[in-house]
Design a protein around this motif. Structure first.
Motif, mmCIF file in Angstrom:
data_model
loop_
_atom_site.group_PDB
_atom_site.id
_atom_site.type_symbol
_atom_site.label_atom_id
_atom_site.label_comp_id
_atom_site.label_asym_id
_atom_site.label_seq_id
_atom_site.Cartn_x
_atom_site.Cartn_y
_atom_site.Cartn_z
ATOM 1 N N ASP A 2 -37.874 -8.741 -65.673
ATOM 2 C CA ASP A 2 -36.672 -8.648 -64.855
ATOM 3 C C ASP A 2 -36.973 -7.826 -63.599
ATOM 4 N N SER A 3 -36.726 -8.405 -62.408
ATOM 5 C CA SER A 3 -37.065 -7.712 -61.157
ATOM 6 C C SER A 3 -36.258 -6.422 -60.972
ATOM 7 N N GLU A 4 -35.025 -6.382 -61.465
ATOM 8 C CA GLU A 4 -34.229 -5.155 -61.376
ATOM 9 C C GLU A 4 -34.837 -4.048 -62.233
ATOM 10 N N LEU A 5 -35.338 -4.409 -63.403
ATOM 11 C CA LEU A 5 -35.978 -3.436 -64.279
ATOM 12 C C LEU A 5 -37.260 -2.917 -63.629
ATOM 13 N N VAL A 6 -38.038 -3.808 -63.044
ATOM 14 C CA VAL A 6 -39.270 -3.403 -62.367
ATOM 15 C C VAL A 6 -38.954 -2.398 -61.263
ATOM 16 N N GLU A 7 -37.951 -2.677 -60.460
ATOM 17 C CA GLU A 7 -37.566 -1.754 -59.380
ATOM 18 C C GLU A 7 -37.079 -0.418 -59.936
ATOM 19 N N ALA A 8 -36.315 -0.462 -61.014
ATOM 20 C CA ALA A 8 -35.821 0.772 -61.629
ATOM 21 C C ALA A 8 -36.985 1.619 -62.140
ATOM 22 N N ILE A 9 -37.983 0.965 -62.731
ATOM 23 C CA ILE A 9 -39.148 1.685 -63.234
ATOM 24 C C ILE A 9 -39.939 2.272 -62.076
ATOM 25 N N ASP A 14 -37.430 7.398 -65.621
ATOM 26 C CA ASP A 14 -36.555 8.184 -66.499
ATOM 27 C C ASP A 14 -35.140 7.612 -66.549
ATOM 28 N N LYS A 15 -34.722 6.978 -65.474
ATOM 29 C CA LYS A 15 -33.366 6.428 -65.407
ATOM 30 C C LYS A 15 -33.330 4.931 -65.691
ATOM 31 N N ALA A 16 -34.485 4.324 -65.863
ATOM 32 C CA ALA A 16 -34.542 2.886 -66.137
ATOM 33 C C ALA A 16 -34.104 2.602 -67.574
ATOM 34 N N PRO A 17 -33.481 1.453 -67.785
ATOM 35 C CA PRO A 17 -33.035 1.100 -69.137
ATOM 36 C C PRO A 17 -34.204 0.607 -70.006
#
Length: 86
Positions: A2-9, A14-17
């Motif tokens: 998931d591109s949103e997860l990649v960006e969050a990571i 620490d704040k990524a799901p």
């Protein structure tokens, strides 16, 4: 992935799901990167507690260490820097 997860990571893992296993793996890789001499049995036990066996722990350690090594080599040789910076 998931591109949103990649960006969050990339922004702040620490704040990524993340699930507990992924978070423990990243926490370990960060500790290894910052100061491998500070890795303790409790760090390894933490990885085991979320389902990693000794082979997986070895793989995590080797991959993180290899990236640390190759990035330092690239930095030392100026790989990826602008010509003006070298």
């Amino acid at each position: 992935m998931d591109s949103e997860l990649v960006e969050a990571i990339k922004y702040d893992y620490d704040k990524a799901p993340l699930n507990a296993q992924d978070r423990a793996m990243l926490d370990f890789a960060i500790r290894l990167t910052e100061d491998a001499t500070q890795i303790r049995k409790t760090d390894l036990e933490g990885l085991r507690s979320v389902g990693f066996d000794d082979v997986a722990i070895l793989q995590i350690t080797l991959i993180a260490s290899w990236f640390n090594y190759i990035n330092r080599v690239a930095d030392a040789l100026g790989v990826g820097r602008d010509a003006d910076d070298s």
